[in-house]
Design an enzyme around this catalytic site. Structure first.
Site, PDB file in Angstrom:
ATOM      1  CE1 TYR A  25      -8.748  44.407  20.669  1.00  0.00           C
ATOM      2  CE2 TYR A  25      -6.417  44.549  20.137  1.00  0.00           C
ATOM      3  CZ  TYR A  25      -7.735  44.674  19.766  1.00  0.00           C
ATOM      4  OH  TYR A  25      -8.041  45.055  18.496  1.00  0.00           O
ATOM      5  CG  HIS A 102     -16.632  44.000  20.116  1.00  0.00           C
ATOM      6  ND1 HIS A 102     -15.987  43.252  19.165  1.00  0.00           N
ATOM      7  CD2 HIS A 102     -17.893  44.193  19.667  1.00  0.00           C
ATOM      8  CE1 HIS A 102     -16.834  43.009  18.168  1.00  0.00           C
ATOM      9  NE2 HIS A 102     -17.995  43.561  18.454  1.00  0.00           N
TER      10      HIS A 102
END
Length: 149
Positions: A25, A102
């Protein structure tokens, strides 16, 4: 079009960005992403409101409350992308133009992440560009709103 208002929804565990699995991430915090979006929103001449929750029902409530208040929704439903019919149904019910984003490319990850309940009812999906996915999503959403009037 007057200055559009965009609701940015962050799903579960996104409050841990910057410390949660940085190899997947990245190291950018949610606060930094929000700051970047605020700056971009100013240049795009739109208003922006942020909401993060780890709870599905709270996200559904926010989507429903957006009706009549916001012109668009930028959503990273995180893990709920792959599991929540309730979030999908709320987005469909309010029929506010939405873009799904995302940080990671969900199609290059585990098989269970390849399915999005949200994708079929949003304008589009942007994934895999890290924190920039949000900026790209906001730009696409504003462009869509401007070309639909």
């Amino acid at each position: 079009m007057s200055r559009p208002s965009i609701l940015v929804l962050h799903g579960p565990n996104l409050n841990l960005l910057g410390q949660r699995e940085p190899g997947i991430y990245g190291s950018v915090t949610l606060e930094k992403i929000n700051q970047q979006l605020l700056s971009l929103a100013e240049s795009l001449k739109c208003n922006i409101e942020f909401y993060q929750s780890n709870h599905e029902g709270n996200l559904v409530d926010s989507i429903q409350e957006a009706l009549g208040c916001h012109n668009g929704i930028l959503i990273n439903a995180a893990a709920y992308t792959h599991t929540s019919v309730a979030i999908r149904d709320a987005l469909a019910a309010v029929a506010i133009p939405a873009v799904e984003v995302h940080l990671s490319n969900i199609y290059r990850r585990e098989d269970f992440r390849h399915h999005s309940f949200i994708a079929p009812i949003v304008i589009g999906q942007i994934s895999g560009f890290g924190a920039q996915s949000y900026s790209l999503g906001l730009q696409a959403l504003i462009h869509h709103l401007q070309t639909q009037t």
